[in-house]
Design an enzyme around this catalytic site. Structure first.
Site, PDB file in Angstrom:
ATOM      1  CB  THR A 177      69.429  50.816  29.346  1.00  0.00           C
ATOM      2  OG1 THR A 177      69.414  50.852  27.690  1.00  0.00           O
ATOM      3  CG2 THR A 177      69.065  49.421  29.655  1.00  0.00           C
ATOM      4  CB  ILE A 212      64.642  60.445  30.698  1.00  0.00           C
ATOM      5  CG1 ILE A 212      63.688  60.733  31.843  1.00  0.00           C
ATOM      6  CG2 ILE A 212      63.749  59.596  29.798  1.00  0.00           C
ATOM      7  CD1 ILE A 212      64.509  61.972  32.637  1.00  0.00           C
ATOM      8  CE  LYS A 227      59.992  63.316  21.423  1.00  0.00           C
ATOM      9  NZ  LYS A 227      60.288  63.866  22.569  1.00  0.00           N
TER      10      LYS A 227
HETATM   11  N1  NAP Z   1      62.866  67.542  28.006  1.00  0.00           N
HETATM   12  C1  NAP Z   1      64.191  67.356  27.835  1.00  0.00           C
HETATM   13  O1  NAP Z   1      64.857  68.257  28.360  1.00  0.00           O
HETATM   14  C2  NAP Z   1      64.594  66.048  26.958  1.00  0.00           C
HETATM   15  C3  NAP Z   1      65.989  65.716  27.048  1.00  0.00           C
HETATM   16  C4  NAP Z   1      66.622  64.500  26.185  1.00  0.00           C
HETATM   17  C5  NAP Z   1      65.496  64.028  25.802  1.00  0.00           C
HETATM   18  N2  NAP Z   1      64.274  64.136  25.873  1.00  0.00           N
HETATM   19  C6  NAP Z   1      63.232  63.157  25.225  1.00  0.00           C
HETATM   20  O2  NAP Z   1      63.372  62.072  26.277  1.00  0.00           O
HETATM   21  C7  NAP Z   1      62.906  60.920  25.473  1.00  0.00           C
HETATM   22  C8  NAP Z   1      63.967  59.869  25.611  1.00  0.00           C
HETATM   23  O3  NAP Z   1      65.285  60.504  25.332  1.00  0.00           O
HETATM   24  P1  NAP Z   1      66.719  60.033  25.896  1.00  0.00           P
HETATM   25  O4  NAP Z   1      67.741  61.003  25.799  1.00  0.00           O
HETATM   26  O5  NAP Z   1      66.556  59.601  27.535  1.00  0.00           O
HETATM   27  O6  NAP Z   1      67.187  58.606  25.213  1.00  0.00           O
HETATM   28  P2  NAP Z   1      68.305  57.824  24.943  1.00  0.00           P
HETATM   29  O7  NAP Z   1      69.054  57.682  26.226  1.00  0.00           O
HETATM   30  O8  NAP Z   1      69.260  58.256  23.812  1.00  0.00           O
HETATM   31  O9  NAP Z   1      67.928  56.377  24.547  1.00  0.00           O
HETATM   32  C9  NAP Z   1      66.944  55.480  25.144  1.00  0.00           C
HETATM   33  C10 NAP Z   1      67.151  53.948  24.887  1.00  0.00           C
HETATM   34  O10 NAP Z   1      66.452  53.795  23.608  1.00  0.00           O
HETATM   35  C11 NAP Z   1      66.670  52.514  23.375  1.00  0.00           C
HETATM   36  N3  NAP Z   1      66.932  52.143  21.936  1.00  0.00           N
HETATM   37  C12 NAP Z   1      66.175  51.514  21.256  1.00  0.00           C
HETATM   38  N4  NAP Z   1      66.576  51.291  19.985  1.00  0.00           N
HETATM   39  C13 NAP Z   1      67.606  51.850  19.928  1.00  0.00           C
HETATM   40  C14 NAP Z   1      68.668  52.018  18.955  1.00  0.00           C
HETATM   41  N5  NAP Z   1      68.351  51.592  17.767  1.00  0.00           N
HETATM   42  N6  NAP Z   1      69.734  52.895  18.775  1.00  0.00           N
HETATM   43  C15 NAP Z   1      69.889  53.521  20.388  1.00  0.00           C
HETATM   44  N7  NAP Z   1      68.872  53.397  21.253  1.00  0.00           N
HETATM   45  C16 NAP Z   1      68.071  52.485  21.253  1.00  0.00           C
HETATM   46  C17 NAP Z   1      68.239  52.163  24.093  1.00  0.00           C
HETATM   47  O11 NAP Z   1      67.641  51.158  25.184  1.00  0.00           O
HETATM   48  P3  NAP Z   1      68.101  49.578  25.037  1.00  0.00           P
HETATM   49  O12 NAP Z   1      69.847  49.708  24.732  1.00  0.00           O
HETATM   50  O13 NAP Z   1      68.180  49.206  26.451  1.00  0.00           O
HETATM   51  O14 NAP Z   1      67.206  49.002  23.982  1.00  0.00           O
HETATM   52  C18 NAP Z   1      68.506  53.552  24.728  1.00  0.00           C
HETATM   53  O15 NAP Z   1      69.031  53.526  25.995  1.00  0.00           O
HETATM   54  C19 NAP Z   1      62.919  61.207  24.113  1.00  0.00           C
HETATM   55  O16 NAP Z   1      61.555  61.387  23.927  1.00  0.00           O
HETATM   56  C20 NAP Z   1      63.466  62.669  24.021  1.00  0.00           C
HETATM   57  O17 NAP Z   1      63.211  63.584  22.949  1.00  0.00           O
HETATM   58  C21 NAP Z   1      63.816  65.101  26.676  1.00  0.00           C
END
Ligand code: NAP
Length: 318
Positions: free
Chosen positions: A14, A17, A134
């Site tokens: 959710t 990404i 990571k």
């Molecule tokens: N390359 C880039 O430009 C870039 C940019 C941003 C991020 N990233 C990487 O992409 C990956 C995903 O990042 P994202 O920004 O997509 O993640 P995000 O939206 O912040 O979070 C992903 C999901 O983690 C789950 N989650 C599980 N435990 C949690 C907790 N205690 N608190 C909050 N959320 C929790 C939640 O899903 P549920 O509520 O459904 O459990 C949340 O929706 C990471 O490895 C990050 O470093 C890369």
């Protein structure tokens, strides 16, 4: 959906990404599961709506915390696990690794990488500490003998267009440029990152390999990006250059976690960590693996911001 297709489970589906991954998995016809924290009175309305949307497109939602027995039971029902947890939850993946070991049936695990090629960069200490976690996860997966694919997706394109250009701010005359704006970076549209990820997760060629997403049309400097944007919307911006020493200084004086984004900016837009290593024989590159997949170029991505803007990122960078 075809009965013999791999079943894909997404942890963090959710999230920013993650939702693209889930939709890509469904669009490619894979039975798709999302493991999500239980909905309660604190749950944002946006997540509730997204879960409804997932239900309507055929996603199987499983609510739960990361209790061992429960995640083992879910993992036993699928073939591939993708995790898109955000940075603060990276070490929580140890619980998923333990569960995958016990379940014993997983054909491929993709941990939450999706950024720089973390085994081949040496950024400023705050970003280094972020990547060390990571890397620990990667080493744990290798030691455990779990079949894996490690993905270096480089910059999320819409997320970084928002951060660099502020396309939603009509009154913005100034654009911040880090260092001299001449360093090459790679900006890939999130939908393509997700499609490539579902493809590599199912691809025997990517078994126990690192895949880098480096399509040639998405390698761009900040100055090139600004010029493209100026041409598209007929506006001239005032560039405000931030010298490298100011960025380094900020990485030293800002408290955690604010010291991480500036250190990422330094790695990507000053040092050029996304492009300053050659892809060797052991590396796979996504656009070469799937030459028939018509990815969105950075030029086409900017068009989307004029015609049909992707939602603004609620990013750590804002
Ligand atoms: N390359 C880039 O430009 C870039 C940019 C941003 C991020 N990233 C990487 O992409 C990956 C995903 O990042 P994202 O920004 O997509 O993640 P995000 O939206 O912040 O979070 C992903 C999901 O983690 C789950 N989650 C599980 N435990 C949690 C907790 N205690 N608190 C909050 N959320 C929790 C939640 O899903 P549920 O509520 O459904 O459990 C949340 O929706 C990471 O490895 C990050 O470093 C890369």
């Amino acid at each position: 959906m075809e009965a013999n297709k791999n079943r894909i489970l997404v942890f963090g589906g959710t999230g920013y990404i993650g939702k693209y991954m889930v939709k890509a998995s469904i669009s490619l016809g894979y039975p798709t599961f999302v493991y999500t924290r239980p909905i309660n009175s604190e749950t944002p309305i946006s997540k509730i709506q997204l879960c409804k949307e997932f239900n309507s497109i055929g996603v199987t939602l499983v609510e739960g915390e990361l209790e061992h027995d429960k995640i083992v039971a879910v993992i036993k029902q699928v073939d591939i696990v993708i995790c898109t947890f955000a940075y603060p939850q990276v070490m929580e993946q140890l619980k998923i690794i333990d569960a995958i070991k016990v379940a014993g049936n997983i054909k491929r695990f993709l941990p939450s990488d999706f950024g720089v090629e973390e085994d081949r960069v040496k950024p400023l200490p705050p970003f280094q500490a972020f990547l060390d976690k990571k890397r620990k996860i990667r080493r744990e997966i290798e030691t455990s003998g779990i079949p894996y694919t490690f993905v270096s997706a480089n910059c999320f394109g819409a997320y970084f267009v928002n951060f660099l250009l502020h396309p939603y701010d009509d009154n913005k005359k100034d654009i911040t440029v880090y260092d001299n704006g001449e360093t090459k970076a790679i900006l890939n549209y999130e939908e393509d990152i997700a499609m490539y990820t579902i493809k590599v997760a199912n691809d025997p060629r990517a078994h126990n390999r690192i895949v880098v997403y480096r399509p040639s049309k998405n390698i761009v400097t900040q100055n090139e990006l600004i010029s493209l944007w100026e041409r598209k919307n007929g506006q001239k911006f005032n560039k405000v250059f931030v010298p490298e020493e100011d960025i380094i200084n900020l990485s030293q004086i800002l408290p955690p976690p604010q010291n991480i984004p500036v250190s990422i900016v330094h790695s990507v837009f000053v040092k050029g960590d996304l492009v300053n290593f050659e892809l060797g024989e052991d590396d796979l590159e996504a656009s070469q693996l799937y030459p028939d997949y018509n990815y969105t170029s950075i030029d086409q991505l900017l068009d989307k911001f004029i015609v049909d803007p992707p939602p603004p990122a609620s990013a750590a960078f804002e």
